[in-house]
Write a protein that holds these residues in place. Structure first.
Motif, PDB file in Angstrom:
ATOM      1  N   ALA A  87       5.625   0.739 -58.270  1.00 45.69           N
ATOM      2  CA  ALA A  87       6.656   0.976 -56.990  1.00 45.69           C
ATOM      3  C   ALA A  87       7.396   2.487 -57.548  1.00 45.69           C
ATOM      4  N   ALA A  88       7.638   2.888 -58.473  1.00 47.08           N
ATOM      5  CA  ALA A  88       8.206   3.953 -59.030  1.00 47.08           C
ATOM      6  C   ALA A  88       7.281   5.277 -58.253  1.00 47.08           C
ATOM      7  N   GLY A  89       6.160   5.079 -58.557  1.00 47.89           N
ATOM      8  CA  GLY A  89       5.230   6.288 -57.670  1.00 47.89           C
ATOM      9  C   GLY A  89       5.445   6.132 -56.201  1.00 47.89           C
ATOM     10  N   HIS A  90       5.286   5.059 -55.516  1.00 44.89           N
ATOM     11  CA  HIS A  90       5.475   5.003 -54.111  1.00 44.89           C
ATOM     12  C   HIS A  90       6.791   5.178 -53.701  1.00 44.89           C
ATOM     13  N   ARG A  91       7.930   4.796 -54.486  1.00 48.24           N
ATOM     14  CA  ARG A  91       9.231   5.355 -54.171  1.00 48.24           C
ATOM     15  C   ARG A  91       9.675   6.767 -54.161  1.00 48.24           C
ATOM     16  N   VAL A  92       9.102   7.537 -55.260  1.00 49.15           N
ATOM     17  CA  VAL A  92       9.479   8.842 -55.763  1.00 49.15           C
ATOM     18  C   VAL A  92       8.953   9.581 -54.267  1.00 49.15           C
ATOM     19  N   THR A  93       7.692   9.274 -53.711  1.00 51.62           N
ATOM     20  CA  THR A  93       6.948   9.707 -52.699  1.00 51.62           C
ATOM     21  C   THR A  93       7.762   9.828 -51.290  1.00 51.62           C
ATOM     22  N   GLU A  94       8.522   8.791 -51.311  1.00 54.79           N
ATOM     23  CA  GLU A  94       9.323   8.639 -50.215  1.00 54.79           C
ATOM     24  C   GLU A  94      10.670   9.480 -50.223  1.00 54.79           C
ATOM     25  N   LEU A  95      10.989  10.033 -51.422  1.00 50.37           N
ATOM     26  CA  LEU A  95      12.475  10.496 -51.473  1.00 50.37           C
ATOM     27  C   LEU A  95      12.277  11.888 -51.622  1.00 50.37           C
ATOM     28  N   THR A  96      11.001  12.540 -51.279  1.00 44.49           N
ATOM     29  CA  THR A  96      10.680  13.910 -51.131  1.00 44.49           C
ATOM     30  C   THR A  96      11.514  14.525 -49.888  1.00 44.49           C
ATOM     31  N   ALA A  97      11.487  16.001 -49.693  1.00 45.54           N
ATOM     32  CA  ALA A  97      11.994  16.495 -48.814  1.00 45.54           C
ATOM     33  C   ALA A  97      10.973  16.330 -47.447  1.00 45.54           C
ATOM     34  N   LEU A  98       9.643  16.012 -47.881  1.00 45.04           N
ATOM     35  CA  LEU A  98       8.748  15.740 -46.669  1.00 45.04           C
ATOM     36  C   LEU A  98       8.796  14.237 -46.282  1.00 45.04           C
ATOM     37  N   GLY A  99       9.694  13.296 -46.782  1.00 46.11           N
ATOM     38  CA  GLY A  99       9.803  12.030 -46.349  1.00 46.11           C
ATOM     39  C   GLY A  99      11.384  12.021 -45.547  1.00 46.11           C
ATOM     40  N   ASP A 100      11.632  10.739 -45.342  1.00 45.97           N
ATOM     41  CA  ASP A 100      12.751  10.572 -44.405  1.00 45.97           C
ATOM     42  C   ASP A 100      13.820  10.129 -45.331  1.00 45.97           C
ATOM     43  N   THR A 101      14.017  10.126 -46.549  1.00 46.18           N
ATOM     44  CA  THR A 101      15.040   9.813 -47.409  1.00 46.18           C
ATOM     45  C   THR A 101      15.265  10.848 -48.585  1.00 46.18           C
ATOM     46  N   HIS A 102      15.233  12.187 -48.192  1.00 49.64           N
ATOM     47  CA  HIS A 102      15.332  12.996 -49.280  1.00 49.64           C
ATOM     48  C   HIS A 102      16.368  12.815 -50.344  1.00 49.64           C
ATOM     49  N   ALA A 161      19.883  26.246 -52.345  1.00 48.43           N
ATOM     50  CA  ALA A 161      19.079  27.226 -51.785  1.00 48.43           C
ATOM     51  C   ALA A 161      17.706  26.984 -52.238  1.00 48.43           C
ATOM     52  N   ALA A 162      17.289  26.253 -53.311  1.00 53.78           N
ATOM     53  CA  ALA A 162      16.123  25.934 -53.604  1.00 53.78           C
ATOM     54  C   ALA A 162      15.416  25.118 -52.775  1.00 53.78           C
ATOM     55  N   ALA A 163      16.317  23.751 -52.471  1.00 54.27           N
ATOM     56  CA  ALA A 163      15.525  23.197 -51.407  1.00 54.27           C
ATOM     57  C   ALA A 163      15.300  23.651 -50.071  1.00 54.27           C
ATOM     58  N   ALA A 164      16.066  24.610 -49.697  1.00 50.53           N
ATOM     59  CA  ALA A 164      15.863  25.193 -48.259  1.00 50.53           C
ATOM     60  C   ALA A 164      14.719  26.168 -48.184  1.00 50.53           C
ATOM     61  N   GLU A 165      14.091  26.249 -49.584  1.00 49.61           N
ATOM     62  CA  GLU A 165      12.699  27.019 -49.519  1.00 49.61           C
ATOM     63  C   GLU A 165      11.700  26.252 -49.177  1.00 49.61           C
ATOM     64  N   GLY A 166      11.765  24.796 -49.111  1.00 51.57           N
ATOM     65  CA  GLY A 166      10.636  23.766 -48.972  1.00 51.57           C
ATOM     66  C   GLY A 166       9.823  23.739 -50.138  1.00 51.57           C
ATOM     67  N   PRO A 187      17.585  14.207 -53.819  1.00 50.05           N
ATOM     68  CA  PRO A 187      17.494  15.312 -54.861  1.00 50.05           C
ATOM     69  C   PRO A 187      18.484  14.596 -56.156  1.00 50.05           C
ATOM     70  N   VAL A 188      17.492  14.748 -57.250  1.00 52.19           N
ATOM     71  CA  VAL A 188      18.277  14.209 -58.548  1.00 52.19           C
ATOM     72  C   VAL A 188      19.802  14.813 -58.763  1.00 52.19           C
ATOM     73  N   VAL A 191      13.625  12.651 -58.613  1.00 54.77           N
ATOM     74  CA  VAL A 191      13.185  12.230 -59.809  1.00 54.77           C
ATOM     75  C   VAL A 191      13.693  10.899 -60.227  1.00 54.77           C
ATOM     76  N   ILE A 192      12.807  10.193 -60.744  1.00 58.66           N
ATOM     77  CA  ILE A 192      12.602   8.635 -61.006  1.00 58.66           C
ATOM     78  C   ILE A 192      12.305   8.671 -62.514  1.00 58.66           C
ATOM     79  N   LEU A 193      13.190   7.874 -63.243  1.00 57.72           N
ATOM     80  CA  LEU A 193      12.780   7.574 -64.867  1.00 57.72           C
ATOM     81  C   LEU A 193      11.831   6.478 -64.688  1.00 57.72           C
ATOM     82  N   VAL A 194      10.805   6.455 -65.545  1.00 57.83           N
ATOM     83  CA  VAL A 194       9.996   5.401 -65.468  1.00 57.83           C
ATOM     84  C   VAL A 194      10.155   4.819 -66.928  1.00 57.83           C
ATOM     85  N   PRO A 195      10.788   3.590 -67.345  1.00 63.84           N
ATOM     86  CA  PRO A 195      10.834   2.960 -68.654  1.00 63.84           C
ATOM     87  C   PRO A 195       9.459   2.136 -68.818  1.00 63.84           C
TER      88      PRO A 195
END
Length: 606
Positions: free
Chosen positions: A264-279, A33-38, A281-282, A177-181
């Motif tokens: 790379a973690a910064g690049h990747r998490v941006t691709e994983l959002t609902a605004l990208g092609d590979t959403h 439901a949260a994701a559907a709100e955009g 969710p954690v 979400v990406i964990l960054v060590p």
């Protein structure tokens, strides 16, 4: 082709899924439901949104006005007192640049506390350590509660910090979400020598200056402590559970490869959002299969016993019910593939050099012990994590991982394990249920039947040891150390005196409702005893001289007193009263003591 799944892994996974069906469905419905709100900021009022980007530059303000650019939250546990977190100082700038290059905006959303169990060992502050996990989860939720974000980067390494960040993130399970060590410090004083000096100090044979010299040579620079305790178990788990980029866990800080992985973690998490092609969710990454994968990897590496608490709590945050029985059953099918201190003399740098997580994951996948068909931040399927990151002409790439271990004394293939079963056992009997870490315990020491010596605090044990009162076969009971009693402090400082007794030829074991963590060593120990003494558990009725039988291989923990006599006893000893539990901020956590659940349920306050 994926390898056939081991029947025990398949059975336990199905059992977890069946047990969790209702709660997991409710969780998925909530995050769906949260994701559907955009992007949530799209529904913010103008004044709300203006506050949210007031400090941004003009271009970022323009990007955040609509739903075109993803906004990434950075949540960090940075402080410069803790070696493991000191490298995080410059990460936000690196991540903001990387997210911008990927077409997004990143904002530092909030900080979370990070305390070090290594500093607070044996001190009053340790009684706040376990509670800090849930404080961190709450602080993470506060950081994300502004409804400004489409994804998050979590910066954390050590004991309670990573589980707290993950639990908090799962409350916003619709976000990627990406964990960054940060990576481990370089190897210092060899672990065998450090252990030798600690034992000499416990016996009074070297002074404090000599001990401090040894400790300072072990813990000597920025980065994670190199022994395989909870911090490094965290890193391994985050990778196996798909929340790290492949191979990110044990790359040293302040190196070109580490900086490349951070970017790379910064690049990747941006691709994983609902605004990208590979959403991604954690809340969908952490599912029943990922949780079982985490347990298997923990068992295969002899990892920290703290994760019999933390994995249970993480699972619950995703609507999944994980039990100690699941750990026990998976342990019967999971071979022990590593020897890392305190289960050996090598440290995590040696493990990494021998093939590290890529080799470990490949071996477990090929043995059918891990689910390959899981979602991860690295891509679809755990097969991505067979690879090792490399810099080729300053470009980050992933190359096939090693096919053979570089050091079979540290890391072995599944076909030639150090032991046929995992490093953890669950024991039970008329003293309750407990966790036993056996990966460093010799077979000769896995059964003990000896008189009890009962203590209600650590200091009394040290005094008895110094006075020579424990020079005998003995089962040491340290009670009123559970989550309700005093926050379940780690009892690592008991390791040296008990190890000395073992070296003197006595049969020795520890039974406690407290914690021993990933630093548990060669002394057999039944820890996390539940129900705890402060809740009226059986440990509160044990007396000096009662014969205790602790049999790891038969999974039994018993006091050999007639049942009627034992049941008729009144609890004795002292759980701390409200007025006594003060100082070092402890009085601020009284509500946590009243709300916390049992160890077997993750020692959660919510």
């Amino acid at each position: 082709m994926p390898h056939p799944l081991h029947p025990v892994v398949a059975r336990v996974t199905q059992r977890v899924a069946d047990r969790s069906a209702k709660s997991r469905a409710a969780y998925l419905a909530r995050i769906g439901a949260a994701a559907a709100e955009g992007p949530a900021r799209g529904s913010l009022g103008c004044a709300n949104l203006a506050h949210g980007f007031a400090a941004c530059g003009p271009a970022d303000k323009l990007g955040l006005r609509g739903k075109v650019k993803p906004n990434i939250a950075i949540v960090s546990s940075y402080n410069d007192m803790l070696s493991a977190h000191q490298p995080f100082k410059d990460y936000p700038d690196v991540l903001k640049k990387a997210v911008s290059e990927a077409g997004g905006v990143a904002q530092f959303a909030g900080g979370v506390p990070a305390m070090c169990d290594g500093i607070t060992q044996g001190r009053a502050g340790m009684e706040l350590s376990l509670y800090s996990r849930d404080i961190i989860a709450m602080a993470t939720a506060i950081a994300l509660a502004h409804d400004m974000f489409d994804g998050a980067l979590m910066l954390g390494v050590c004991d309670k910090i990573v589980p707290g960040l993950v639990i908090g993130a799962l409350s916003f399970g619709h976000l990627p979400v990406i964990l960054v060590p940060a990576g481990p410090m370089s190897s210092g004083l060899p672990n065998n020598e450090k252990t030798r000096v600690r034992k000499l100090y416990a016996e009074g044979k070297v002074d404090r200056d000599r001990l401090l010299e040894a400790e300072s040579s072990s813990y000597h620079s920025p980065g994670t402590c190199t022994f395989y305790g909870t911090a490094n178990s965290n890193q391994m788990l985050m990778e196996v559970m798909g929340l790290h980029l492949p191979g990110a866990s044990f790359v040293p800080p302040n190196t070109p490869l580490r900086e490349a992985l951070t970017a790379a973690a910064g690049h990747r998490v941006t691709e994983l959002t609902a605004l990208g092609d590979t959403h991604t969710p954690v809340g969908e990454v952490i599912d029943e299969k990922a949780i079982v994968n985490g347990v298997v990897a923990l068992l295969a590496t002899g990892g920290s016993t703290n994760h019999t608490l933390h994995l249970v709590a993480i699972a619950a945050a995703a609507g999944i019910e994980l039990t100690w029985d699941d750990f026990a059953d998976l342990s019967t099918a999971t071979p022990l593939l590593t020897r890392i201190y305190p289960n050996g003399s090598a440290d995590v740098n040696h493990f990494h050099a021998a093939g590290g997580t890529a080799f470990l994951i490949s071996e477990l996948l090929d043995a059918g012990l891990l689910h390959e068909d899981v979602r991860t931040v690295g891509g679809e399927g755990l097969r991505e994590y067979r690879a090792t990151p490399r810099l080729l002409s300053d470009v980050l790439t992933w190359q096939p991982g090693p096919e053979h271990s570089g050091d079979p004394a540290v890391l072995r293939p599944a076909a030639e394990p150090f032991a046929p079963e995992g490093g953890l056992r669950m024991v039970d009997g008329n003293l309750g249920r407990a966790v036993a870490k056996v990966s460093a315990v010799s077979h000769d020491h896995r059964l003990i039947e000896a008189p009890a010596r009962v203590f209600d605090d650590q200091e009394a044990l040290h005094e008895a040891f110094a006075a020579g009162e424990l020079d005998q076969d003995v089962v040491v009971i340290v009670r009123y150390q559970g989550p309700r009693a005093n926050g379940m402090p780690e009892l690592h400082k008991l390791t040296s005196p008990l190890s000395v007794l073992l070296d003197r030829g006595y049969r020795v074991a520890l039974v406690t409702d407290g914690r021993m963590s990933g630093a548990s060593g060669a002394v057999p120990a039944a820890i996390h005893v539940s129900p705890e003494a402060a809740a009226g558990g059986p440990l509160s009725r044990v007396r000096n001289g009662d014969v205790i039988r602790f049999d790891v291989d038969s999974e039994k923990l018993e006091v050999l007193v007639p049942d009627e006599e034992f049941a008729a006893r009144e609890p004795s000893g002292g759980a701390l009263g409200g007025d006594e539990w003060t100082g070092t901020g402890r009085e601020l956590f009284t509500a946590f003591r009243q709300a916390v659940g049992p160890a077997e349920r993750g020692a959660r306050v919510f």
